[in-house]
Design a protein around this motif. Sequence first.
Motif, PDB file in Angstrom:
ATOM      1  N   LYS A  89       5.919   3.542  -6.090  1.00 56.19           N
ATOM      2  CA  LYS A  89       5.423   2.397  -6.877  1.00 56.19           C
ATOM      3  C   LYS A  89       6.425   1.239  -6.835  1.00 56.19           C
ATOM      4  N   LEU A  90       7.720   1.551  -7.001  1.00 55.88           N
ATOM      5  CA  LEU A  90       8.735   0.503  -6.959  1.00 55.88           C
ATOM      6  C   LEU A  90       8.781  -0.170  -5.589  1.00 55.88           C
ATOM      7  N   MET A  91       8.640   0.636  -4.541  1.00 58.73           N
ATOM      8  CA  MET A  91       8.651   0.068  -3.190  1.00 58.73           C
ATOM      9  C   MET A  91       7.423  -0.800  -2.947  1.00 58.73           C
ATOM     10  N   ALA A  92       6.275  -0.369  -3.488  1.00 63.44           N
ATOM     11  CA  ALA A  92       5.070  -1.196  -3.370  1.00 63.44           C
ATOM     12  C   ALA A  92       5.242  -2.491  -4.153  1.00 63.44           C
ATOM     13  N   ASP A  93       5.929  -2.427  -5.293  1.00 64.80           N
ATOM     14  CA  ASP A  93       6.222  -3.646  -6.054  1.00 64.80           C
ATOM     15  C   ASP A  93       7.059  -4.620  -5.233  1.00 64.80           C
ATOM     16  N   ALA A  94       7.881  -4.054  -4.332  1.00 66.86           N
ATOM     17  CA  ALA A  94       8.713  -4.895  -3.457  1.00 66.86           C
ATOM     18  C   ALA A  94       7.926  -5.431  -2.271  1.00 66.86           C
ATOM     19  N   GLY A  95       6.647  -5.095  -2.188  1.00 61.45           N
ATOM     20  CA  GLY A  95       5.800  -5.621  -1.135  1.00 61.45           C
ATOM     21  C   GLY A  95       5.722  -4.766   0.107  1.00 61.45           C
ATOM     22  N   LEU A  96       6.260  -3.535   0.057  1.00 61.09           N
ATOM     23  CA  LEU A  96       6.298  -2.679   1.237  1.00 61.09           C
ATOM     24  C   LEU A  96       5.015  -1.873   1.403  1.00 61.09           C
ATOM     25  N   ILE A  97       4.791  -1.435   2.646  1.00 64.73           N
ATOM     26  CA  ILE A  97       3.786  -0.400   2.928  1.00 64.73           C
ATOM     27  C   ILE A  97       4.547   0.919   2.948  1.00 64.73           C
ATOM     28  N   VAL A  98       4.289   1.751   1.963  1.00 64.94           N
ATOM     29  CA  VAL A  98       5.028   3.003   1.798  1.00 64.94           C
ATOM     30  C   VAL A  98       4.216   4.137   2.407  1.00 64.94           C
ATOM     31  N   ILE A  99       4.868   4.946   3.229  1.00 62.53           N
ATOM     32  CA  ILE A  99       4.214   6.081   3.873  1.00 62.53           C
ATOM     33  C   ILE A  99       4.877   7.339   3.351  1.00 62.53           C
TER      34      ILE A  99
ATOM     35  N   ASN B  98       5.225  -5.735  13.217  1.00 61.16           N
ATOM     36  CA  ASN B  98       6.048  -6.530  12.290  1.00 61.16           C
ATOM     37  C   ASN B  98       5.664  -6.320  10.821  1.00 61.16           C
ATOM     38  N   ARG B  99       5.166  -5.127  10.518  1.00 62.54           N
ATOM     39  CA  ARG B  99       4.885  -4.779   9.123  1.00 62.54           C
ATOM     40  C   ARG B  99       6.138  -4.174   8.490  1.00 62.54           C
ATOM     41  N   HIS B 100       6.327  -4.447   7.230  1.00 65.47           N
ATOM     42  CA  HIS B 100       7.493  -3.936   6.502  1.00 65.47           C
ATOM     43  C   HIS B 100       7.111  -2.606   5.844  1.00 65.47           C
ATOM     44  N   THR B 101       7.744  -1.532   6.288  1.00 65.30           N
ATOM     45  CA  THR B 101       7.353  -0.188   5.860  1.00 65.30           C
ATOM     46  C   THR B 101       8.569   0.615   5.409  1.00 65.30           C
ATOM     47  N   PHE B 102       8.270   1.743   4.757  1.00 66.44           N
ATOM     48  CA  PHE B 102       9.306   2.749   4.494  1.00 66.44           C
ATOM     49  C   PHE B 102       8.626   4.102   4.418  1.00 66.44           C
TER      50      PHE B 102
ATOM     51  N   ALA C 222       0.851  -1.196   0.000  1.00 65.54           N
ATOM     52  CA  ALA C 222       0.000   0.000   0.000  1.00 65.54           C
ATOM     53  C   ALA C 222       0.880   1.237   0.000  1.00 65.54           C
ATOM     54  N   VAL C 223       0.303   2.324  -0.470  1.00 67.89           N
ATOM     55  CA  VAL C 223       0.952   3.631  -0.375  1.00 67.89           C
ATOM     56  C   VAL C 223       0.020   4.541   0.415  1.00 67.89           C
ATOM     57  N   LEU C 224       0.438   4.892   1.624  1.00 69.94           N
ATOM     58  CA  LEU C 224      -0.310   5.839   2.464  1.00 69.94           C
ATOM     59  C   LEU C 224       0.177   7.240   2.115  1.00 69.94           C
TER      60      LEU C 224
ATOM     61  N   VAL D 240       2.490   6.572  12.560  1.00 71.79           N
ATOM     62  CA  VAL D 240       1.914   5.434  11.849  1.00 71.79           C
ATOM     63  C   VAL D 240       2.978   4.387  11.568  1.00 71.79           C
ATOM     64  N   GLU D 241       4.158   4.826  11.107  1.00 68.78           N
ATOM     65  CA  GLU D 241       5.212   3.859  10.813  1.00 68.78           C
ATOM     66  C   GLU D 241       5.653   3.124  12.076  1.00 68.78           C
ATOM     67  N   LYS D 242       5.782   3.832  13.202  1.00 70.68           N
ATOM     68  CA  LYS D 242       6.189   3.174  14.438  1.00 70.68           C
ATOM     69  C   LYS D 242       5.171   2.122  14.861  1.00 70.68           C
ATOM     70  N   LYS D 243       3.880   2.447  14.747  1.00 72.31           N
ATOM     71  CA  LYS D 243       2.837   1.481  15.111  1.00 72.31           C
ATOM     72  C   LYS D 243       2.891   0.250  14.206  1.00 72.31           C
TER      73      LYS D 243
END
Length: 641
Positions: free
Chosen positions: A537-547, A499-503, A472-474, A491-494
């Motif tokens: 978009k590239l980070m979402a392709d990698a499976g991340l939750i992007v903020i 154990n969610r993978h974020t950036f 997802a992209v928040l 949000v990222e800290k929570k």
Amino acid sequence: MADTPASDPAYKVDALIAEDIEAYLQLHQNKGLLRFITCGSVDDGKSTLIGRLLYDSKMIFEDQLAALEADSKKVGTQGQEIDFALLVDGLAAEREQGITIDVAYRFFATEKRKFIVADTPGHEQYTRNMVTGASTADLAVILIDARKGVLTQTKRHSFIAHLLGIRHLVLAVNKMDLVDYDQSTFEHIVADYRSFAQEIGIAEFTPIPISGFKGDNIASAPSANTPWYTGPSLIEHLETVEIANAVAQAGSFRMPVQWVNRPNLDFRGFSGLIASGSVKPGDAVRIVPSGKTSTVDRIVTMNGDLDEAVAGQSVTLTLADEVDVSRGSVIAAADDPPESADQFEANVVWLSDQPLIPGRGYWLKLATQTVTATLAQPKYEIDVNSLEHLAAKTLDLNAIGVTEVTTDKPLTFAPYADSRQLGGFVLIDKLTNATVGAGMINFSLRRAQNVHWQSVDITRDQHAGMKNQKPAVLWFTGLSGSGKSTIANMVEKKLFRMNRHTFLLDGDNVRHGLNKDLGFTEQDRIENIRRVGEVAKLMADAGLIVITAFISPFRAERQMVRDMLPDGEFIEVHVDTPLEVAEARDVKGLYAKARAGQLKNFTGIDSPYEEPESPEVRIETTAMTPEEAADLVVDWLLRDS
């Protein structure tokens, strides 16, 4: 006639009349159709000329003629003669001002041909209307007032007509009656126009001295007032000029698919207007852009199947094989398919009061295809008077320029010089749905053909599956000082604790590296968001939750990023804070600098902020704490988990 006995002489008369009517209808049905426009500068007599054509071709009914004579008296026509312009200038505003504002289409016919004529406005501010009328025309009648000669708008309309692929031009030097039908005046204007025409690539044109008001050289030639002119009358020329459709029929077969016709499980056809060439059952065809091949099985119309269809006909084709064809596909000759590319050089006529914004996403419509397109800063703008190439950062209303166009997916096309249907496009503002530009593709860029997607073995779904989460992209958007970065960080800290993978991509942070070369002009802000969107978009392709936390003030750019991602992955979070509250916080002192004039293009002060109309999440910071806001976002993101 059915009630009349066959032995009655009246029966034979009725039969002859019926035969004559049928022959007459058949004659008109088989006539060719010529579309043409009248254009030129203001008050050159375009509407009067069309009115005269309608009058001379007997296309005015008696009640219309009576009304026209009455209206002519009201407006005080000289000598109480008919004011033919009133036949065409239908808007009240046009009649009051004596000018044409909108494009008026009229139909008339002669013994040899049918015609559709577009009366286009002469005022510079209505050039967009002239482009509309010219886009489907085979011929242009360029009118010039014999008293004024070649004017700037004459040149602009001639340039646009040539740019739009109109190869048949008539130079109608009008109002010859007001210069006493002077031959030298006519010849001087023709020479002046020829000099300009050669510079822009117009090889041939047909000059005719006319008087729309008096009727000289309109319907019959030669006029007794111009014994020195031996060429055809305007009507004679219009009746004999070659129709463009005949040229289109000689090209390779192309049919953009407008509709997949599936009335039942036993029938699947593909409907559209044939843009060029011809097709027969059994012909081998290729579907572009997929490249799949098949053969034509049937050519279906409302009146039954055809043995052959040609350019200009609307038909439904059925194919021998089950291949993937959808709206926007092009069915083409198998051995000569059109190109597909996502980058082009194009001529663009800008039609909006709002200037072109390089980098902004617009809808681009070409034939039956609709894609998102961005335009680069123009290579140059063309001065229609001097034909000089001028440096330009944008295009304003009525400007003509050359620029590069990039689309979000490959577009099936042909150079405009080869096909008006597959080479001409319109640009539409995504927010207002207003048409803002018209373009003509010159060629695809070489880099579009040399850069290809590299297939990879690990998919985005596999990346996400390994992380046990949905990408997802928040996208946090709001005024400076609204609290975007604070809430995004929480949000990222929570999510991290879950154990969610974020950036986290923060607006200030990316300007230290990725976007350090960008300023804060509208164009730079658009490019800033485009780059961040591509990274997200590239980070979402990698499976991340992007903020992300960016002011991102323009709806069109936020929509551009949304369009980059699969449905449901872009989550717009509006951090809704009143300007006065954000300004009172002013943690970085930016509002104070903007108020003092030390910081230009600052959102909320001298640059607009377009609030989201329907964000997935709206945070009212005056009604909740940052902690509560972060919980709201996390709950929304994980609501289906």
